[in-house]
Design an enzyme around this catalytic site. Sequence first.
Site, mmCIF file in Angstrom:
data_model
loop_
_atom_site.group_PDB
_atom_site.id
_atom_site.type_symbol
_atom_site.label_atom_id
_atom_site.label_comp_id
_atom_site.label_asym_id
_atom_site.label_seq_id
_atom_site.Cartn_x
_atom_site.Cartn_y
_atom_site.Cartn_z
ATOM 1 N N HIS A 63 0.925 -1.141 0.000
ATOM 2 C CA HIS A 63 0.000 0.000 0.000
ATOM 3 C C HIS A 63 0.962 1.187 0.000
ATOM 4 O O HIS A 63 1.294 1.714 1.072
ATOM 5 C CB HIS A 63 -0.841 0.027 1.274
ATOM 6 C CG HIS A 63 -1.989 -0.935 1.313
ATOM 7 N ND1 HIS A 63 -3.018 -0.918 0.401
ATOM 8 C CD2 HIS A 63 -2.287 -1.938 2.173
ATOM 9 C CE1 HIS A 63 -3.902 -1.858 0.706
ATOM 10 N NE2 HIS A 63 -3.478 -2.499 1.775
ATOM 11 N N LYS A 94 -6.773 -0.955 -4.919
ATOM 12 C CA LYS A 94 -8.238 -1.068 -4.958
ATOM 13 C C LYS A 94 -8.873 0.072 -5.739
ATOM 14 O O LYS A 94 -9.698 0.838 -5.230
ATOM 15 C CB LYS A 94 -8.829 -1.165 -3.556
ATOM 16 C CG LYS A 94 -8.380 -2.423 -2.821
ATOM 17 C CD LYS A 94 -9.203 -2.681 -1.574
ATOM 18 C CE LYS A 94 -8.768 -3.934 -0.861
ATOM 19 N NZ LYS A 94 -7.462 -3.814 -0.198
ATOM 20 N N ASP A 97 -12.999 3.634 -9.495
ATOM 21 C CA ASP A 97 -13.659 4.804 -10.080
ATOM 22 C C ASP A 97 -13.950 4.549 -11.558
ATOM 23 O O ASP A 97 -13.697 3.456 -12.065
ATOM 24 C CB ASP A 97 -12.757 6.037 -9.879
ATOM 25 C CG ASP A 97 -13.561 7.319 -9.686
ATOM 26 O OD1 ASP A 97 -14.605 7.482 -10.359
ATOM 27 O OD2 ASP A 97 -13.141 8.164 -8.870
ATOM 28 N N GLY A 232 -0.400 -10.180 6.383
ATOM 29 C CA GLY A 232 0.223 -8.924 6.767
ATOM 30 C C GLY A 232 0.863 -9.023 8.124
ATOM 31 O O GLY A 232 1.994 -9.489 8.284
HETATM 32 P P1 BMP Z 1 -3.389 -8.360 7.929
HETATM 33 O O1 BMP Z 1 -2.936 -9.796 7.638
HETATM 34 O O2 BMP Z 1 -2.384 -7.579 8.712
HETATM 35 O O3 BMP Z 1 -4.789 -8.292 8.490
HETATM 36 O O4 BMP Z 1 -3.409 -7.614 6.489
HETATM 37 C C1 BMP Z 1 -4.291 -7.967 5.469
HETATM 38 C C2 BMP Z 1 -3.970 -7.200 4.201
HETATM 39 O O5 BMP Z 1 -4.880 -7.613 3.175
HETATM 40 C C3 BMP Z 1 -4.075 -5.692 4.304
HETATM 41 O O6 BMP Z 1 -3.053 -5.126 3.481
HETATM 42 C C4 BMP Z 1 -5.443 -5.376 3.703
HETATM 43 O O7 BMP Z 1 -5.448 -4.124 3.039
HETATM 44 C C5 BMP Z 1 -5.647 -6.502 2.706
HETATM 45 N N1 BMP Z 1 -7.048 -6.940 2.492
HETATM 46 C C6 BMP Z 1 -7.823 -7.452 3.510
HETATM 47 O O8 BMP Z 1 -7.387 -7.539 4.657
HETATM 48 N N2 BMP Z 1 -9.118 -7.862 3.234
HETATM 49 C C7 BMP Z 1 -9.660 -7.800 1.996
HETATM 50 O O9 BMP Z 1 -10.791 -8.223 1.799
HETATM 51 C C8 BMP Z 1 -8.865 -7.292 0.953
HETATM 52 C C9 BMP Z 1 -7.558 -6.893 1.212
HETATM 53 O O10 BMP Z 1 -6.823 -6.447 0.223
#
Ligand code: BMP
Length: 262
Positions: A63, A94, A97, A232
């Site tokens: 990101h 994501k 638009d 993440g």
């Molecule tokens: P984490 O494992 O720390 O929760 O991170 C998940 C990652 O996946 C984040 O970068 C988030 O933007 C992305 N994400 C998500 O969690 N759920 C979705 O449905 C789509 C995503 O892109």
Amino acid sequence: DQKHLTFESRLAAAAAQPVAHALLALMASKKTNLCVAADVTTSRELLSLADQVGPHICLLKTHVDILEDFTPDTVDKLKTLAEKHNFLLFEDRKFGDIGSTVARQYGGGLYATAEWAHLVTAHGLPGDGVIKGLMSAAGGRLRGCILVAQMSSEGALTSQGYAEGCIRMAASHRSFVAGFVSQSRVTSDPGFILMTPGVQINKTGDDLGQQASYVSPRAAVLERGADVIIVGRGVTKAEDPAAAAQTYKEEAYAAYTERITQ
Ligand code: BMP
């Protein structure tokens, strides 16, 4: 049915989408279906993390708008690390638009994402103009997009009908759509790669609506249909991110191996 197929045997089905094709080949040869979500706030942390987890991942998801100190130099160094460790770059922008706006956001602006990200995410919400816009800005470069068909967060509005609409949209733009972000097996088409976030070992959700409980890499692959798991904080907040990435990689790849031999 995609479920039992090896990544190699899906290459032909993905032939129309060069990044999907390259990613399937990479996952098979490097034996990893782990994507690390590098959600950090400085370029130094991002590059350090990429270098540490690089040997274990097929994709580094970024990101870049979270970075406080983004410069084109960050991207140059990221590209070098991607080549060094053999992974692809995936900007989780994501896009959502109308096509003409998306084309300008993707092709230009501060981040010039089309210059460096092999894959980007897009929402299907605007209709297929979002894909056409991305395609127009990709030019001749080998690029692709991943449609967000379902979200992991509580209360997500991505209904079954919405997800089906995303699949239909993708099927009519096979040269550009590489797959989906999903929480279930939204398609059995072997040409599309399914990527599942909300994965962590031994952890329940966060307090900002990430799903009530994370699923394990094994459950993501065997129960939710993930080809690629997106992790993440399970990696980034670990004391040793390289060791954590290795653990996630091994668990996810073992689950994939189990799935194809079922
Ligand atoms: P984490 O494992 O720390 O929760 O991170 C998940 C990652 O996946 C984040 O970068 C988030 O933007 C992305 N994400 C998500 O969690 N759920 C979705 O449905 C789509 C995503 O892109």
